[in-house]
Scaffold this active site. Structure first.
Site, PDB file in Angstrom:
ATOM      1  CG  ASP A  59      -2.215   0.832   1.335  1.00 12.15           C
ATOM      2  OD1 ASP A  59      -2.728   1.052   0.070  1.00 12.15           O
ATOM      3  OD2 ASP A  59      -2.467   1.104   2.168  1.00 12.15           O
ATOM      4  CD  GLU A 147      -9.781   5.700  -4.296  1.00 11.17           C
ATOM      5  OE1 GLU A 147     -10.962   5.694  -3.296  1.00 11.17           O
ATOM      6  OE2 GLU A 147      -8.799   5.320  -3.780  1.00 11.17           O
ATOM      7  CE  LYS A 183      -8.200   1.748  -3.474  1.00 11.94           C
ATOM      8  NZ  LYS A 183      -7.199   2.295  -2.502  1.00 11.94           N
ATOM      9  CB  THR A 207     -12.032   0.998  -1.563  1.00 15.86           C
ATOM     10  OG1 THR A 207     -10.896   1.406  -0.477  1.00 15.86           O
ATOM     11  CG2 THR A 207     -12.099   2.375  -2.081  1.00 15.86           C
ATOM     12  CG  PHE A 229     -10.447   0.636   5.283  1.00 15.27           C
ATOM     13  CD1 PHE A 229     -10.458  -0.142   4.017  1.00 15.27           C
ATOM     14  CD2 PHE A 229      -9.994   2.055   5.359  1.00 15.27           C
ATOM     15  CE1 PHE A 229     -10.095   0.479   2.929  1.00 15.27           C
ATOM     16  CE2 PHE A 229      -9.544   2.505   3.997  1.00 15.27           C
ATOM     17  CZ  PHE A 229      -9.536   1.659   2.844  1.00 15.27           C
TER      18      PHE A 229
END
Length: 397
Positions: A59, A147, A183, A207, A229
């Site tokens: 990441d 994204e 994303k 996400t 998350f």
């Protein structure tokens, strides 16, 4: 953040370059990827052990850091987000500034003559994200996530159009759409966009998932991958109590991801990859080793995306890392009841989501943060676009 990798070999911490392993110099695809073989004297560190249980993504948007970890052979994918793209665009680093300038020039040259400065800026921002992703794709053999503008998270049609543009920009660079995960925030509108895109062969990473119903809705439309998350879920609960979990197994974020794992397998959602991101120490910050609590608590999940400092911490430990999840195993009692029988309707989604205060709060918070970073970057790129347009006007007078 930009830390070197270390492994413990015979109880001595040594630098861990790729040359310490039998690592192939190029990677074309997951199926051709050979796991590096450590020297016979080396005790396996936890990064090695985790890589045998879970596919690992880094990441990060820092190309040097990505290469360093990719060269170990244990990292196959990479994820980016508005933070990393903004960091690249705002860093002042000459290499990244070149990316920004090239992206602006490309957007100017490829935009129709009647395009507004705002439209050119939008294209330049997508071009920058794809330029960064293209560089990353040369470093890792697997997926690269890019994204969609988070400000489109509640607009299905615009999200679809922007996702198609991202894939088109990658295609012009010779990068197959099978390498790219677009994303999209897991709002109802984002889920509906993913449903259309997946049918077109554009694979999606849904996400900002903080609630079970978000995960289920994504799986029901066969989203290729989702990113819950766990760390931010834990943050929400810790902010509302006086004590913290005593073990990772008691961590609400870990519990939420495990429930998704068991639900997907109980109800046949095997097309959707579960890739948690955003990690916290389940037991607090008293011991630096606790930083790995959630990662260890979810060892064996389909995939994980992990920032460089935590990858480094995994490399520094040779403690055994047993799996807590297994690909072919599930427990229906941990899955909870099925939500809908095929694809839930909007009313069901919104009703279930409204009941999840953590999901609501953290989704709003996450989107606000990503939007703020996007707008900071937009200001820098818009200024460059405006300056270039003024110069073009002068030259045409």
């Amino acid at each position: 953040m930009w830390l070197a990798i270390f492994v413990v070999v015979n109880a001595v911490a040594l630098h861990c370059p790729a040359t310490a392993f039998n690592v192939p110099t190029t990677h074309k695809h997951h199926k051709h990827f050979r796991r590096p073989q450590p020297a016979l004297s080396a005790a396996p560190n936890q990064l090695e052990q985790l890589a045998d249980l879970t596919t690992i993504s880094i990441d990060s948007g820092d190309l040097k850091v990505i290469k360093k970890f990719a060269d170990t052979g244990f990292i196959t994918d990479a994820t980016t987000n508005p933070l990393f793209v903004a960091q690249a665009g705002l860093s002042g680093d000459p290499d990244y500034q070149k990316m920004v300038d090239v992206s602006v020039t490309s957007a100017l040259s490829s935009s129709p003559s009647q395009s507004t400065p705002e439209e050119i800026t939008s294209l330049a921002m997508d071009t920058l994200a794809v330029t960064l992703g293209s560089e990353i794709s040369t470093l890792v053999p697997g997926y690269v996530s890019t994204e969609v503008d988070p400000r489109l998270s509640y607009d299905t049609e615009e999200t679809i159009l922007r996702a198609r543009r991202i894939i088109e920009l990658y295609s012009k660079r010779g990068i197959a759409k099978s390498r790219i995960l677009v994303k999209i925030a897991a709002t109802w509108e984002g889920v509906k966009a993913a449903e259309v895109l997946e049918k077109e062969g554009i694979t999606c990473n849904l996400t900002l998932i903080f609630s079970h119903v978000q995960a289920v809705a994504c799986a029901q439309v066969d989203s290729r991958l989702i990113s819950p998350f766990p760390g931010r879920i834990l943050d929400w609960h810790n902010a509302r109590r006086d004590t913290i979990p005593g073990t990772p197994a008691e961590d609400e974020g870990v519990i939420a991801v495990k429930k998704m794992h068991h639900y997907f397998r109980t109800f046949g959602h095997r097309k959707t990859i579960l890739m948690p991101a955003s990690w916290r120490p389940s037991r607090g910050k008293d011991d630096p080793d606790f930083a790995l609590d959630e990662i260890r608590g979810l060892a064996g999940v389909d995939r994980m995306t992990i920032p460089a400092p935590l990858l480094d911490a995994l490399c520094s430990s040779t403690d055994p890392l047993p799996p807590t999840l297994a690909n072919e195993e599930h427990d229906a009692s941990l899955a909870g009841p099925e939500i809908g029988t095929s694809v839930m309707d909007e009313a069901t989604f919104r009703d279930e989501f409204e009941k999840d205060f953590c999901g609501r709060d953290k989704l709003d918070e996450g989107l606000s943060s990503f939007i703020d970073l996007t707008e900071q970057l937009e200001g820098v790129i818009k200024a460059k676009v405006d300056a270039a347009l003024i110069e073009l006007t002068r030259n045409n007078i």
